[in-house]
Design an enzyme around this catalytic site. Sequence first.
Site, PDB file in Angstrom:
ATOM      1  N   LYS A 155      16.242  20.391 -12.413  1.00 48.96           N
ATOM      2  CA  LYS A 155      15.527  19.126 -12.610  1.00 48.96           C
ATOM      3  C   LYS A 155      16.325  18.102 -13.406  1.00 48.96           C
ATOM      4  CE  LYS A 155      11.169  19.031 -12.935  1.00 48.96           C
ATOM      5  NZ  LYS A 155      10.002  18.404 -12.450  1.00 48.96           N
TER       6      LYS A 155
ATOM      7  N   GLU B 205       9.462   6.949 -17.454  1.00 50.90           N
ATOM      8  CA  GLU B 205       8.087   7.415 -17.673  1.00 50.90           C
ATOM      9  C   GLU B 205       7.580   6.979 -19.038  1.00 50.90           C
ATOM     10  OE1 GLU B 205       7.911  11.426 -14.928  1.00 50.90           O
ATOM     11  OE2 GLU B 205       8.992  11.517 -16.812  1.00 50.90           O
TER      12      GLU B 205
ATOM     13  N   SER C 285      14.771  19.992 -17.518  1.00 46.08           N
ATOM     14  CA  SER C 285      13.591  20.816 -17.763  1.00 46.08           C
ATOM     15  C   SER C 285      14.033  22.081 -18.492  1.00 46.08           C
ATOM     16  CB  SER C 285      12.942  21.181 -16.424  1.00 46.08           C
ATOM     17  OG  SER C 285      12.209  22.379 -16.551  1.00 46.08           O
TER      18      SER C 285
ATOM     19  N   HIS D  48       0.831  -1.221   0.000  1.00 46.29           N
ATOM     20  CA  HIS D  48       0.000   0.000   0.000  1.00 46.29           C
ATOM     21  C   HIS D  48       0.860   1.264   0.000  1.00 46.29           C
ATOM     22  CE1 HIS D  48      -3.168  -2.802   1.360  1.00 46.29           C
ATOM     23  NE2 HIS D  48      -2.221  -3.254   2.181  1.00 46.29           N
TER      24      HIS D  48
END
Length: 457
Positions: free
Chosen positions: A283, A290, A277, A156
């Site tokens: 970043k 992804e 970025s 979880h």
Amino acid sequence: MALWGGRFSTGPDEAFKQFNDSLPFDYQLAEQDIIGSVAWAGALKQVNVLNQQEYDDLVAALNKLLDEVKANPQAVAVAGHEDIHSYVESALIDKVGDLAKKLHTGRSRNDQVATDFRLWCRDTAEHILEAIAELKGEFIALAERELGTILPGYTHLQRAQPVLFSHWCMAYVEMLERDESRLSDAKNRMNYCPLGSGALAGTAYPIDRQTLAEGLGFTGATRNSLDAVSDRDFVVELLSCASISMIHLSRMAEDLIFYNSGEAGFIELSDGVTSGSSLMPQKKNPDALELIRGKTGRVFGAFSAMMMTLKALPLAYNKDMQEDKEGLFDAMPTWLACIHMAQACIKGIKVNADKTLAAAKGGHSNATELADYLVAKGIPFREGHHIVGTLVQMAIAQGNNLEDLSLEQFKSVHSIFESDVYPVLEIDACIKARQAQGGTSLEQVTSAIKYAKKNSK
Ligand code: ARG
């Protein structure tokens, strides 16, 4: 030139031609179509439709064509023919004239395309099997490199129990082994040759289909001509293998994206598989992972599209079946690219063992150990569970871990606690206790690595 002009008084509308033509994508079957045609020429020689000279001339021309299409496959795509079969026949006519027109004797595009496509799928499955084996090897190497690193295990997304980082690696090796086994089963099942099934009823020439099949590297010939030209189970199976494997890769990607987050800080991905970025200079984004996660949807989309295309199709060939290709031609390279990219990510991972250890020590993930301690002292597990719950509450209230409670505090909840409770709560003890097969103890993980290595040879 179309293969079927005789019955028609006008040609197709331009819009229909564009709608109907498959050459812009089935050009990818050029090599298979030519190799299948060489084999078919052999079958025609065997039944005396071609004499030796004709056979030799046709095969020489087909081999020449093979070199040409290998050198420039894109040129085939834009040649304007209806499909790859029409293209090959017409290119052959350009080379050997009327002799080329004999090659389609006893053959239909229906058994031809089914054969070409199976050959393509078989080759592709082999490439993917190699890539999966390499990815497995990379996970095993990481597991060996990080042997001893402790990671919080989650359920979880709550810290549950500590595990070895290598145990995490080996979990993905298990998934990849199942992916391999599923794919090689699918490959074995697809390896039967439809050629010689004709349009649907079988060929009227006494071709030795077994020899024909074996010449193309198939295990044997298909047994029912109606089924052979209609069957696209091999496409469905490949897409299903791809979808399941992509699900695994997406879960790996998700785990790693989380581990790589600033909040977790468990790993650092290499610069080679991350990007920056345009606005925020600080970043470093896990784009490779992804994209793996994102492309999973695309591969499964091809699978579900294929299932829907086949649903309730009457036997035997229907043009709907031409829709079997684009999804697979997209899904297979996508799957392969994701496996390669996953490998690149795994290869470059830097694990921050201090952070993983600190996180594993937090979150009261040794609470189960404490319950087991009580069980060993004769307290029923359910009661022990409750006692430990109370202690966890105490620890939370003072902002500490269980091992930071004093013996008096332990005793205030139950008198059975002694100072022997502390060693039980050490993180190494939590790991060490998982000795049964498949557990996260060092011995078990080491033997899992050994088994996987032996299995990969
Ligand atoms: N381009 C077709 C396909 O991919 C080849 C088979 C055509 N057969 C036919 N009877 N029209 O399915």
